[in-house]
Design a protein around this motif. Structure first.
Motif, short mmCIF file in Angstrom:
data_model
loop_
_atom_site.label_atom_id
_atom_site.label_comp_id
_atom_site.label_asym_id
_atom_site.label_seq_id
_atom_site.Cartn_x
_atom_site.Cartn_y
_atom_site.Cartn_z
N ILE A 1 0.79 -1.21 -0.01
CA ILE A 1 0.02 -0.05 0.12
C ILE A 1 1.08 1.09 0.04
O ILE A 1 0.54 2.20 -0.90
CB ILE A 1 -0.78 -0.13 1.43
CG1 ILE A 1 -1.86 -1.07 1.05
CG2 ILE A 1 -1.45 1.34 1.34
CD1 ILE A 1 -2.95 -1.47 2.31
N SER B 1 2.31 1.56 -3.43
CA SER B 1 1.31 2.36 -4.46
C SER B 1 1.21 3.83 -4.23
O SER B 1 1.19 4.62 -5.28
CB SER B 1 0.02 1.63 -4.25
OG SER B 1 -0.77 1.99 -2.90
N GLU B 2 1.25 4.28 -3.13
CA GLU B 2 1.42 5.78 -2.83
C GLU B 2 2.34 6.45 -3.15
O GLU B 2 2.31 7.58 -3.70
CB GLU B 2 1.08 6.22 -1.11
CG GLU B 2 -0.37 5.62 -0.46
CD GLU B 2 -0.27 5.61 0.99
OE1 GLU B 2 0.68 6.10 1.44
OE2 GLU B 2 -1.42 5.59 1.54
N VAL C 1 0.60 4.52 -8.09
CA VAL C 1 -0.17 3.75 -8.78
C VAL C 1 -0.98 2.80 -7.94
O VAL C 1 -1.04 2.99 -6.89
CB VAL C 1 1.00 2.59 -9.47
CG1 VAL C 1 1.85 3.40 -10.33
CG2 VAL C 1 1.69 1.86 -8.32
N SER C 2 -1.92 2.01 -8.52
CA SER C 2 -2.73 1.33 -7.70
C SER C 2 -2.29 0.09 -7.14
O SER C 2 -1.19 -0.44 -7.61
CB SER C 2 -3.86 0.77 -8.64
OG SER C 2 -3.89 -0.13 -9.58
N VAL C 3 -2.68 -0.67 -6.00
CA VAL C 3 -2.16 -1.73 -5.49
C VAL C 3 -2.53 -2.84 -6.42
O VAL C 3 -1.76 -3.76 -6.67
CB VAL C 3 -2.88 -1.96 -4.07
CG1 VAL C 3 -2.70 -3.44 -3.43
CG2 VAL C 3 -2.75 -0.90 -3.07
N ASP C 4 -3.69 -2.95 -7.10
CA ASP C 4 -3.73 -3.87 -8.45
C ASP C 4 -2.87 -3.85 -9.08
O ASP C 4 -2.36 -5.02 -9.67
CB ASP C 4 -5.34 -3.58 -9.08
CG ASP C 4 -6.54 -3.86 -8.08
OD1 ASP C 4 -6.22 -4.67 -7.18
OD2 ASP C 4 -7.61 -3.56 -8.41
N TYR C 5 -2.33 -2.83 -9.63
CA TYR C 5 -1.18 -2.89 -10.56
C TYR C 5 -0.02 -3.54 -10.03
O TYR C 5 0.60 -4.26 -10.68
CB TYR C 5 -0.62 -1.38 -10.93
CG TYR C 5 0.60 -1.30 -11.92
CD1 TYR C 5 0.45 -1.54 -13.12
CD2 TYR C 5 1.62 -0.85 -11.32
CE1 TYR C 5 1.62 -2.03 -13.83
CE2 TYR C 5 2.77 -0.67 -11.75
CZ TYR C 5 2.82 -1.47 -13.40
OH TYR C 5 4.17 -1.20 -14.09
N SER D 1 -1.12 7.12 -15.38
CA SER D 1 -0.30 7.18 -14.25
C SER D 1 1.32 7.06 -14.56
O SER D 1 2.19 7.05 -13.62
CB SER D 1 -0.84 5.88 -13.38
OG SER D 1 -2.15 5.97 -13.09
N SER E 1 1.37 11.92 0.58
CA SER E 1 0.33 10.97 0.85
C SER E 1 -0.94 11.83 1.33
O SER E 1 -1.09 12.80 1.32
CB SER E 1 0.88 10.36 2.13
OG SER E 1 0.89 11.22 3.21
N TYR F 1 -1.57 7.50 -4.71
CA TYR F 1 -2.48 6.80 -5.12
C TYR F 1 -3.91 6.97 -4.44
O TYR F 1 -3.80 6.85 -2.94
CB TYR F 1 -2.49 5.15 -5.41
CG TYR F 1 -3.70 4.56 -5.80
CD1 TYR F 1 -3.93 4.71 -7.06
CD2 TYR F 1 -4.22 3.77 -5.02
CE1 TYR F 1 -5.06 3.85 -7.37
CE2 TYR F 1 -5.45 2.87 -5.34
CZ TYR F 1 -5.84 3.03 -6.71
OH TYR F 1 -6.91 2.36 -7.10
N GLY F 2 -5.20 7.27 -5.06
CA GLY F 2 -6.29 7.79 -4.20
C GLY F 2 -6.41 8.96 -3.58
O GLY F 2 -7.46 9.75 -3.04
#
Length: 333
Positions: free
Chosen positions: A48, A51-52, A56-60, A72, A92, A180-181
């Motif tokens: 996590i 990803s931050e 990028v996303s965690v899925d990536y 991205s 963040s 991310y997010g």
């Protein structure tokens, strides 16, 4: 690509060493080395955090078959600006929330300070309206004392608030990237604020119009209205101060959102201009403050000198744009 290859690829795109990435994630350099050579897997908390950091996303990171979305991808050095600095600081969600909370407090303090500057001559104007504006009168001396205290309090608010926000200077000077997010979370807060900002600007404009009415309606030459004419200036300054408080507060908060989104005056290009203009801006606004105070003290034109502030703002904007055009032409050569 598997997660180890993605971590190595993203790190190299950002131009970070293993040690620099380790510092951002909060692990040792050896841990990053093991992740990149598939000797170990980061736990879910570290994924996590990665990803931050990379935006990028965690899925990536977790799905081997998933490609990095075009939107991205890491910005190249040419996207960042003429300084060729390929280090992008990732912000963040916690940093963004702390910054906006502190910005709201900062906005209230600066707006209050500017309002104090505008209100500072009000006690003296009231004393004049009472016919007690004599050098030996205690009310005259008290009114001057209040003026100095209000100006001093306003300056103190500006200085203290400036120090409290100094830890966020990197948002104005460095090229940043929201984790991310983070952008989606900040935008959810920004949408209702835009409506609130519109209401406050409309209210401020209304107060400015109402503030001008007493001086228009009441004339010193009319013996019946002369008493009301004498208090028209204090009334106008109070209403203008309230309006300016609204303008400055929502303006600073809106500017805070723009810094996070790197929009408007906070694109990488504008940040370079701001850095160049910073020394001039400090001298300029101090000079404007003196120009505002001197005619008021010497000639008593407090009901007119407030116009200096909007005029100074327009002039500064023109100077800023001209300098920005000069730098752009210089970079194009």
């Amino acid at each position: 690509m598997i997660i180890s290859e993605k971590i190595m690829s993203l790190r190299k795109q950002y131009g970070w060493s293993q040690e620099e990435l380790a510092d951002l994630v909060g692990v040792s350099r050896q841990s990053v080395s093991k992740w990149e050579f598939a000797a170990s897997m980061p736990d879910i908390q570290k994924i996590i955090k990665l990803s931050e950091v990379f935006g990028v996303s965690v899925d990536y990171l977790l799905k081997d078959e998933m490609d990095l979305p075009e939107s991205s991808k890491v910005a190249s050095t040419t996207d960042i600006g003429a300084d060729n600095d390929n280090h992008i600081r990732t912000v963040s969600l916690e940093e963004a929330n702390d910054y906006m909370a502190d910005t709201e407090k900062h906005a209230a303090r600066i707006a209050g300070a500017v309002s104090l500057f505008i209100l500072s001559p009000v006690p003296n104007l009231i004393v004049e309206a009472m016919g007690r504006a004599n050098d030996g009168d205690i009310l005259e001396r008290l009114s001057i004392a209040f003026l100095c205290l209000m100006i001093g309090a306003g300056v103190a608010l500006c200085v203290l608030s400036g120090f409290s926000m100094s830890k966020y200077e990197y948002l104005s000077k460095e090229h940043i990237k929201l984790g991310y997010g983070v952008e989606a979370a900040v935008k959810r807060k920004y949408e209702p604020f835009k409506q609130f900002m519109g209401q406050r600007i409309a209210g401020g404009v209304f107060l400015c119009i109402v503030g001008a009415l007493p001086s228009i309606l009441f004339d010193d030459s009319d013996k019946y209205a002369s008493g009301l004419a004498k208090i028209s200036a204090p009334i106008m300054l109070v209403l203008v101060a309230a309006a300016v408080y609204m303008f400055v507060k929502v303006g600073i908060i809106s500017s805070g959102y723009s810094k996070l989104f790197q929009e408007g005056d906070y694109t990488p290009e504008h940040k370079r201009v701001e850095q160049k203009m910073e020394p001039f801006a400090g001298i300029y606004w101090i000079a404007v403050a003196f120009i505002y105070l001197i005619p008021g003290f010497l000639l008593g034109y407090w009901n007119k000198t407030w116009v200096i502030w909007p005029v100074a703002g327009v002039i500064y904007g023109i100077i800023y744009k001209l300098y920005e055009m000069h730098l752009k032409r210089k970079c194009d050569k």
